[in-house]
Design an enzyme around this catalytic site. Structure first.
Site, PDB file in Angstrom:
ATOM      1  N   LEU A 251       6.024  -9.904 -11.311  1.00  0.00           N
ATOM      2  CA  LEU A 251       6.118 -10.111 -12.757  1.00  0.00           C
ATOM      3  C   LEU A 251       5.665 -11.501 -13.193  1.00  0.00           C
ATOM      4  O   LEU A 251       6.318 -12.158 -13.998  1.00  0.00           O
ATOM      5  CB  LEU A 251       7.541  -9.779 -13.241  1.00  0.00           C
ATOM      6  CG  LEU A 251       7.901  -8.289 -13.072  1.00  0.00           C
ATOM      7  CD1 LEU A 251       9.380  -8.046 -13.327  1.00  0.00           C
ATOM      8  CD2 LEU A 251       7.059  -7.408 -13.987  1.00  0.00           C
TER       9      LEU A 251
ATOM     10  N   GLN B 187      -3.803  -5.995   4.270  1.00  0.00           N
ATOM     11  CA  GLN B 187      -2.416  -5.928   4.728  1.00  0.00           C
ATOM     12  C   GLN B 187      -2.313  -4.830   5.788  1.00  0.00           C
ATOM     13  O   GLN B 187      -2.715  -3.695   5.557  1.00  0.00           O
ATOM     14  CB  GLN B 187      -1.490  -5.605   3.555  1.00  0.00           C
ATOM     15  CG  GLN B 187      -0.021  -5.650   3.945  1.00  0.00           C
ATOM     16  CD  GLN B 187       0.893  -5.245   2.802  1.00  0.00           C
ATOM     17  OE1 GLN B 187       0.729  -4.182   2.223  1.00  0.00           O
ATOM     18  NE2 GLN B 187       1.865  -6.085   2.486  1.00  0.00           N
TER      19      GLN B 187
ATOM     20  N   CYS C  63      -1.064   0.129  -2.686  1.00  0.00           N
ATOM     21  CA  CYS C  63      -1.379   1.458  -2.172  1.00  0.00           C
ATOM     22  C   CYS C  63      -2.016   2.296  -3.268  1.00  0.00           C
ATOM     23  O   CYS C  63      -1.499   2.357  -4.390  1.00  0.00           O
ATOM     24  CB  CYS C  63      -0.108   2.173  -1.726  1.00  0.00           C
ATOM     25  SG  CYS C  63       0.561   1.540  -0.203  1.00  0.00           S
TER      26      CYS C  63
ATOM     27  N   PRO D 250      -1.443  -6.570  -2.420  1.00  0.00           N
ATOM     28  CA  PRO D 250      -1.795  -5.252  -1.876  1.00  0.00           C
ATOM     29  C   PRO D 250      -1.192  -4.132  -2.722  1.00  0.00           C
ATOM     30  O   PRO D 250      -0.036  -4.220  -3.132  1.00  0.00           O
ATOM     31  CB  PRO D 250      -1.182  -5.277  -0.473  1.00  0.00           C
ATOM     32  CG  PRO D 250      -0.108  -6.323  -0.531  1.00  0.00           C
ATOM     33  CD  PRO D 250      -0.581  -7.338  -1.514  1.00  0.00           C
TER      34      PRO D 250
ATOM     35  N   TYR E 107       9.795  -1.298   5.306  1.00  0.00           N
ATOM     36  CA  TYR E 107       8.958  -0.587   6.274  1.00  0.00           C
ATOM     37  C   TYR E 107       9.325  -1.030   7.696  1.00  0.00           C
ATOM     38  O   TYR E 107      10.245  -1.834   7.875  1.00  0.00           O
ATOM     39  CB  TYR E 107       7.471  -0.771   5.941  1.00  0.00           C
ATOM     40  CG  TYR E 107       7.149  -0.108   4.607  1.00  0.00           C
ATOM     41  CD1 TYR E 107       7.249   1.283   4.476  1.00  0.00           C
ATOM     42  CD2 TYR E 107       6.820  -0.847   3.483  1.00  0.00           C
ATOM     43  CE1 TYR E 107       7.011   1.909   3.259  1.00  0.00           C
ATOM     44  CE2 TYR E 107       6.579  -0.219   2.253  1.00  0.00           C
ATOM     45  CZ  TYR E 107       6.677   1.162   2.148  1.00  0.00           C
ATOM     46  OH  TYR E 107       6.453   1.772   0.950  1.00  0.00           O
TER      47      TYR E 107
ATOM     48  N   ARG F 210       0.577  -5.453 -10.720  1.00  0.00           N
ATOM     49  CA  ARG F 210       0.419  -4.702 -11.978  1.00  0.00           C
ATOM     50  C   ARG F 210      -0.356  -5.480 -13.030  1.00  0.00           C
ATOM     51  O   ARG F 210      -1.134  -4.888 -13.791  1.00  0.00           O
ATOM     52  CB  ARG F 210       1.797  -4.296 -12.495  1.00  0.00           C
ATOM     53  CG  ARG F 210       2.439  -3.235 -11.608  1.00  0.00           C
ATOM     54  CD  ARG F 210       3.910  -3.101 -11.844  1.00  0.00           C
ATOM     55  NE  ARG F 210       4.651  -4.292 -11.449  1.00  0.00           N
ATOM     56  CZ  ARG F 210       5.971  -4.413 -11.508  1.00  0.00           C
ATOM     57  NH1 ARG F 210       6.699  -3.420 -11.995  1.00  0.00           N
ATOM     58  NH2 ARG F 210       6.582  -5.513 -11.110  1.00  0.00           N
TER      59      ARG F 210
HETATM   60  C1  LIG Z   1       0.383   0.479  -7.440  1.00  0.00           C
HETATM   61  C2  LIG Z   1       1.144  -0.431  -6.522  1.00  0.00           C
HETATM   62  C3  LIG Z   1       1.012  -0.304  -5.153  1.00  0.00           C
HETATM   63  C4  LIG Z   1       1.659  -1.191  -4.285  1.00  0.00           C
HETATM   64  N1  LIG Z   1       1.415  -1.141  -2.945  1.00  0.00           N
HETATM   65  C5  LIG Z   1       1.861  -2.123  -2.138  1.00  0.00           C
HETATM   66  C6  LIG Z   1       1.397  -2.256  -0.819  1.00  0.00           C
HETATM   67  O1  LIG Z   1       0.511  -1.527  -0.360  1.00  0.00           O
HETATM   68  N2  LIG Z   1       1.945  -3.232  -0.053  1.00  0.00           N
HETATM   69  C7  LIG Z   1       2.870  -4.115  -0.547  1.00  0.00           C
HETATM   70  O2  LIG Z   1       3.335  -4.971   0.188  1.00  0.00           O
HETATM   71  N3  LIG Z   1       3.277  -4.039  -1.815  1.00  0.00           N
HETATM   72  C8  LIG Z   1       2.767  -3.093  -2.629  1.00  0.00           C
HETATM   73  N4  LIG Z   1       3.112  -3.092  -3.947  1.00  0.00           N
HETATM   74  C9  LIG Z   1       3.931  -4.191  -4.467  1.00  0.00           C
HETATM   75  C10 LIG Z   1       3.032  -5.296  -5.025  1.00  0.00           C
HETATM   76  O3  LIG Z   1       2.198  -5.860  -4.026  1.00  0.00           O
HETATM   77  C11 LIG Z   1       3.854  -6.422  -5.699  1.00  0.00           C
HETATM   78  O4  LIG Z   1       4.598  -7.074  -4.717  1.00  0.00           O
HETATM   79  C12 LIG Z   1       4.779  -5.894  -6.777  1.00  0.00           C
HETATM   80  O5  LIG Z   1       4.157  -4.907  -7.583  1.00  0.00           O
HETATM   81  C13 LIG Z   1       5.264  -7.020  -7.687  1.00  0.00           C
HETATM   82  O6  LIG Z   1       4.168  -7.677  -8.303  1.00  0.00           O
HETATM   83  P1  LIG Z   1       3.729  -7.377  -9.843  1.00  0.00           P
HETATM   84  O7  LIG Z   1       4.933  -7.624 -10.693  1.00  0.00           O
HETATM   85  O8  LIG Z   1       2.614  -8.353 -10.103  1.00  0.00           O
HETATM   86  O9  LIG Z   1       3.294  -5.949  -9.925  1.00  0.00           O
HETATM   87  C14 LIG Z   1       2.500  -2.187  -4.820  1.00  0.00           C
HETATM   88  C15 LIG Z   1       2.660  -2.284  -6.202  1.00  0.00           C
HETATM   89  C16 LIG Z   1       1.982  -1.441  -7.057  1.00  0.00           C
HETATM   90  C17 LIG Z   1       2.135  -1.612  -8.552  1.00  0.00           C
END
Ligand SMILES: Cc1cc2nc3c(=O)[nH]c(=O)nc-3n(C[C@H](O)[C@H](O)[C@H](O)COP(=O)(O)O)c2cc1C
Length: 365
Positions: A293, A87, A13, A11, A177, A316
């Site tokens: 990551l 979510q 935002c 998810p 949250y 990401r």
């Molecule tokens: C742009 C953005 C928005 C995010 N929004 C949410 C969200 O709405 N809910 C959530 O649980 N985590 C959110 N996260 C966290 C991601 O779901 C994820 O857990 C975190 O970025 C680590 O994963 P990654 O290394 O693949 O980016 C967000 C991350 C990014 C980059």
């Protein structure tokens, strides 16, 4: 439920909605991951109530207009072979904060109506702010009636998520949250049955799981995202391990394992840094999703092969490469079958290109 593969979009935002209603941005943002071959795509943290949004620009699912706008998105994801997921969230004391990519409240008076600006009083378990930053207000501590409203709002949100056609839904109990605020002693200093002992601090989450499970169809998986550690010792791996059987008993099917979300937390990021937590909770008795990551397809496959997690989630990495799942498929198999994950409109063309340029499976031919 069978997903077409174990690559999941986490998810994210977008801070791009007005009045909680998703729009063309959300359709295209999420839709590109469906075209990109992911097995499941999860919609961003979506508020159960106006006051439960992180910002005024979050999506919401407390009314029928929002539900109907989501139905179009869920149908599109499904039409592309991707499982649509959402979510469901309440931001608690971290509500009414600036739009993520703005970084502060810099909306001009002229802009405010256009973006549907709102600013409101957040709620939380105790009247303790998230941080000393002026972006975070001192929340009003929820009374019993307020807690019951949160539980009811989650149940109503899950009902609408079902009606919108989502096939998986996740309770957002992570990242500091509202539900996470109840779990952690750093934010929960209540003296009633929702505070104090671990059992009491888990109560809100467990009541929410109990309320949504009968509303959310038995055929549809119910997930919960937790911060396995809050990074401040107010909620630890041991606490998360104890939570797993309680969630399982209430019909939760998978734990989505993340960390942190509290001011000044200390979980140090690095490649695959949260995978060990997914592995620990998987041992505690529920399937898990690993996130954080994860980038390389072969490394991701190894996480699955080693039994550390059941699903691989990317946030990401998916933004950077919306076709990550298709590229992963090619990395994992040289067979012609790999082309089948691309949309039908593209698959044969990409194969032709690879054949002429002697790429992928054609390199050895
Ligand atoms: C742009 C953005 C928005 C995010 N929004 C949410 C969200 O709405 N809910 C959530 O649980 N985590 C959110 N996260 C966290 C991601 O779901 C994820 O857990 C975190 O970025 C680590 O994963 P990654 O290394 O693949 O980016 C967000 C991350 C990014 C980059």
């Amino acid at each position: 439920m069978t997903l077409r593969n174990r690559a999941v979009v986490a998810p994210m935002c977008q801070y791009s909605a007005r009045h909680g209603v998703p729009n063309d941005w959300h359709l295209v943002h999420l839709g590109r991951f469906a075209l990109g071959g992911f097995g499941l795509v999860m919609v961003e943290a979506t508020g159960v109530s106006p006051e439960g949004r992180i910002s005024y620009a979050d999506t919401g699912i407390w009314n029928d207009a929002q539900r109907d706008a989501f139905a179009r998105i869920a149908a599109f994801l499904k039409s592309q072979g991707t499982t649509p997921a959402i979510q469901i969230a309440h931001a608690g004391r971290k509500a009414s904060t600036p739009v993520g990519w703005r970084g502060k409240f810099n909306e001009t008076d002229a802009e405010k109506p256009a973006v549907a600006f709102e600013h409101w009083q957040p709620v939380g378990p105790s009247a303790i702010p998230h941080s000393s930053s002026p972006d975070f207000q001192v929340p009003v501590a929820l009374d019993k009636k307020g807690i019951q409203k949160v539980v009811d709002d989650f149940a109503a949100a899950f009902k609408r998520a079902d009606q919108a056609g989502f096939e998986v839904a996740e309770i957002h109990a992570a990242h500091g949250y509202l539900i996470n605020q109840f779990l952690s002693t750093t934010s929960n200093q209540r003296t009633d049955e929702y505070g104090g002992s671990r059992e009491n601090r888990m109560r809100l989450l467990l009541e929410i799981a109990e309320a949504v499970r009968p509303i959310w169809p038995a055929s549809k998986p119910l997930w919960t995202r937790i911060s396995v550690v809050d990074g401040k010792d107010g909620w630890t791996v041991e606490d998360s391990v104890a939570l797993v059987p309680e969630l399982k008993a209430r019909g939760v099917d998978l734990i989505d394992c993340t960390t942190g979300g509290f001011d000044g937390t200390s979980v140090k990021p690095g490649a695959h840094y949260q995978v060990p937590m997914a592995a620990a909770l998987r041992k505690a008795g529920l399937p898990t999703a690993a996130v954080g990551l994860i980038q390389d397809a072969l490394d991701a496959e190894q996480v699955l092969q080693d039994g550390e997690a059941d699903l691989i989630m990317l946030a990401r990495g998916a933004l950077e490469d919306p076709n990550w799942a298709e590229h992963a498929q090619h990395a994992l198999t040289k067979s012609e079958e790999a082309y089948k994950l691309w949309p039908i409109q593209a698959a044969a063309r990409i194969r032709d290109k690879d054949r002429v340029l002697k790429l992928r499976g054609f390199a050895e031919a």
